[in-house]
Design a protein around this motif. Structure first.
Motif, PDB file in Angstrom:
ATOM      1  N   ARG A 143       9.385  11.288   6.551  1.00 48.56           N
ATOM      2  CA  ARG A 143      10.345  10.528   5.748  1.00 48.56           C
ATOM      3  C   ARG A 143       9.815   9.112   5.664  1.00 48.56           C
ATOM      4  N   ASP A 144       9.305   8.768   4.488  1.00 50.91           N
ATOM      5  CA  ASP A 144       8.692   7.469   4.240  1.00 50.91           C
ATOM      6  C   ASP A 144       7.559   7.264   5.244  1.00 50.91           C
ATOM      7  N   ARG A 145       7.664   6.287   6.137  1.00 50.77           N
ATOM      8  CA  ARG A 145       6.560   5.985   7.059  1.00 50.77           C
ATOM      9  C   ARG A 145       6.701   6.677   8.416  1.00 50.77           C
ATOM     10  N   ILE A 146       7.790   7.423   8.640  1.00 50.69           N
ATOM     11  CA  ILE A 146       8.018   8.092   9.927  1.00 50.69           C
ATOM     12  C   ILE A 146       7.727   9.579   9.766  1.00 50.69           C
ATOM     13  N   PRO A 164       0.828  -1.205   0.000  1.00 52.54           N
ATOM     14  CA  PRO A 164       0.000   0.000   0.000  1.00 52.54           C
ATOM     15  C   PRO A 164       0.867   1.263   0.000  1.00 52.54           C
ATOM     16  N   GLU A 165       0.347   2.292  -0.584  1.00 55.89           N
ATOM     17  CA  GLU A 165       1.058   3.560  -0.646  1.00 55.89           C
ATOM     18  C   GLU A 165       1.049   4.227   0.729  1.00 55.89           C
ATOM     19  N   THR A 166       2.173   4.794   1.122  1.00 52.01           N
ATOM     20  CA  THR A 166       2.256   5.519   2.385  1.00 52.01           C
ATOM     21  C   THR A 166       1.603   6.885   2.207  1.00 52.01           C
ATOM     22  N   PRO A 167       0.621   7.218   3.042  1.00 52.86           N
ATOM     23  CA  PRO A 167      -0.043   8.517   2.888  1.00 52.86           C
ATOM     24  C   PRO A 167       0.880   9.673   3.271  1.00 52.86           C
ATOM     25  N   ASP A 168       0.713  10.793   2.598  1.00 49.66           N
ATOM     26  CA  ASP A 168       1.449  12.012   2.924  1.00 49.66           C
ATOM     27  C   ASP A 168       0.665  12.740   4.015  1.00 49.66           C
TER      28      ASP A 168
END
Length: 148
Positions: A72-75, A34-38
């Motif tokens: 930054r990515d998922r963090i 799944p795409e990581t949400p912004d």
């Protein structure tokens, strides 16, 4: 004697079908991640909760704003700001850091000074967080936030 070759052919076809020689090969396809949400930006909303010694509250007149300043990515990281109906800050800002789960929907946040939240990305512009603090007095709240 003509039935013998026909009978042998039928038995051979049945044997092939039973043995699975006619089955199609099964291909496994890896599910796309799944795409990581912004999450960068301002998220504003309401709170309802419970505080030991005080009881249930809807924090009437208060607004919570989650300001995500960096991702930054998922963090991601930022601060929570709590204001009253006049826009004045009612509590100290609460810096936090968080992680988006591998599913692209679940959130886990930890706040400076204690307390943490788990939550769900409901839509690209909507988040629900469940805040918990085991301090004295302990409290818990539901925060419904929309991107503003």
């Amino acid at each position: 004697m003509k039935t013998k070759p026909v009978l042998c052919a039928i038995i051979l076809i049945v044997a092939v079908l039973i043995s699975g020689c006619t089955t199609t090969s099964q291909q496994t396809t890896a599910a796309a991640a799944p795409e990581t949400p912004d999450l960068v930006g301002n998220w504003t909303g309401t709170m309802v909760g419970y505080e030991y010694g005080v009881g249930y509250t809807n924090f009437s007149g208060y607004t919570i704003t989650m300001i995500v300043t960096e991702q930054r990515d998922r963090i991601f990281s930022g601060a929570f700001i709590f204001t009253n109906e006049t826009g004045a800050s009612v509590w100290d800002d609460a810096p936090f850091a968080g992680v988006v789960g591998r599913d692209g929907k679940t959130l886990t946040l930890i706040e400076d000074g204690g307390g943490y939240s788990t939550g769900t990305v409901i839509a690209s512009d909507e988040i629900e967080l469940i805040y918990a603090d085991g301090g004295d007095p302990f409290n818990i709240a539901i925060n419904a936030l929309k991107r503003s």
